[in-house]
Design a protein around this motif. Sequence first.
Motif, PDB file in Angstrom:
ATOM      1  N   UNK A 159       0.590  -1.186  -0.039  1.00 51.57           N
ATOM      2  CA  UNK A 159      -0.102   0.071  -0.172  1.00 51.57           C
ATOM      3  C   UNK A 159       1.091   1.571  -0.418  1.00 51.57           C
ATOM      4  N   UNK A 160       1.756   1.350  -0.465  1.00 55.23           N
ATOM      5  CA  UNK A 160       3.266   2.302  -0.557  1.00 55.23           C
ATOM      6  C   UNK A 160       3.440   2.498   0.888  1.00 55.23           C
ATOM      7  N   UNK A 161       3.542   3.965   0.812  1.00 56.41           N
ATOM      8  CA  UNK A 161       3.692   4.687   2.313  1.00 56.41           C
ATOM      9  C   UNK A 161       2.758   4.590   3.586  1.00 56.41           C
ATOM     10  N   UNK A 162       1.464   4.082   3.228  1.00 54.97           N
ATOM     11  CA  UNK A 162       0.353   4.412   4.064  1.00 54.97           C
ATOM     12  C   UNK A 162       0.717   3.393   5.403  1.00 54.97           C
ATOM     13  N   UNK A 163       0.686   4.124   6.257  1.00 55.65           N
ATOM     14  CA  UNK A 163       0.975   3.184   7.668  1.00 55.65           C
ATOM     15  C   UNK A 163      -0.743   3.603   8.671  1.00 55.65           C
ATOM     16  N   UNK A 164      -1.852   3.338   7.824  1.00 49.44           N
ATOM     17  CA  UNK A 164      -2.890   3.289   8.255  1.00 49.44           C
ATOM     18  C   UNK A 164      -3.300   2.457   8.350  1.00 49.44           C
ATOM     19  N   UNK A 165      -4.312   1.889   9.460  1.00 43.28           N
ATOM     20  CA  UNK A 165      -4.404   0.389   9.762  1.00 43.28           C
ATOM     21  C   UNK A 165      -5.989   0.120   9.871  1.00 43.28           C
ATOM     22  N   UNK A 166      -7.141  -1.143   8.868  1.00 42.95           N
ATOM     23  CA  UNK A 166      -8.019  -0.728   8.274  1.00 42.95           C
ATOM     24  C   UNK A 166      -8.756  -1.946   9.075  1.00 42.95           C
ATOM     25  N   UNK A 167     -10.188  -2.076   9.176  1.00 43.45           N
ATOM     26  CA  UNK A 167     -10.528  -3.004  10.452  1.00 43.45           C
ATOM     27  C   UNK A 167     -10.020  -4.349  10.029  1.00 43.45           C
ATOM     28  N   UNK A 168     -10.480  -4.706   8.642  1.00 44.39           N
ATOM     29  CA  UNK A 168     -10.252  -6.380   8.548  1.00 44.39           C
ATOM     30  C   UNK A 168      -9.291  -6.831   8.126  1.00 44.39           C
TER      31      UNK A 168
END
Length: 373
Positions: free
Chosen positions: A266-275
């Motif tokens: 996901x590139x440099x994305x450091x967000x968490x996601x629910x799934x």
Amino acid sequence: MHIAIIGAGISGLMTALELVEQGCSVDIFDQQQAGQAASWAGGGILSPMYPWRYAPEVNQLAQHGKSLYQIWNEKLLPITGIDFQIHDTGMLIFDQEDFKVGLDYATQFNEPMQQAHLLNREKLEHVNPHISAQFQQAIYFPQLSNVRNPRLLQSLIRYLKQHPLVQFFEHCPIEKLLIQNHKAQGIQLNDGQRFYADHVVLASGAWSQHWLEQLQREIPVHPVQGQMLLFKTPENWLPTMCMNRVMYLIPRQDGHIVCGSSMAEVGFNTSTDRQTQQNILDACLEMVPELAQFPIVKRWAGLRPSSPKGIPYIGQMPDIENLWANFGHFRNGLCMGSGSALLLRQLILEQNTIVNPSTYSPSRLEKTLLMTS
């Protein structure tokens, strides 16, 4: 000798530590706050997960990890007051398809830390009474440990910041390397400031492709996101690390349990996601159902520096004197970190090396074909 190190994760910090202890002066640069990227976000297992699935080059460096961290912890603790908390928990692995190869691995390669035993249910309950009843067998690695990586980083940073031979430059993105006549002269920051050095070390982790254009070399290192979550249980509640289908539980001495980990491009994305968080939680509760009664106190994501076969690039960059690499450790930056830094120090200072350095050489980086207008 004056050395500039780009990157203040485990690779950069350990390299700085090795060099200052040899009398070198070191400037450490990071585009954000020191020790806040992948090195902080990982689990801190002092072994590759399923070492038999990795290239020999990975295991060769990783096997030095625990002993070197123990030596450094003993040296730094009286000065920093921060214990790395190397925790000798052992590990249980429940993947049945790995039982035979895991049991054979230690015998074949004679690695004491990887010695393993097959446990039946009765012995399994004795080693860890919290394991789900669905697991009737496991292989047990009693010598495996974990290091509390945020504390390791805090200790390194505190030690280096008080060291008279070290200067820290945080929140300092670097625009380019200063290269003249195939020799690294130093670096230039985004604001135009220039810093000169006898040697420059690239320890830039998942961001290492930043140098591709200037160096005209393919740098096959890119970020792979891994998400984690953290439980808080009573002190010493879970006695061992646990692993099943690449998901793991890592107990800390104070009762925190680190749970992970996912893999996503996901590139440099450091967000968490629910799934993804739910997938990790489900895998953890499958191993240890009783965890459901304890609170989740934190969730986060980090960016691993993926590289082909996970073999890092350590050594002099091709065609450029005094420019050195220490990046591309993928999932094993912590357990390879101390060995990688020692190897690089030995190469820079022309000392005997702990391993044959040729298999880590950045000469593997191929030249790029530049587009012409």
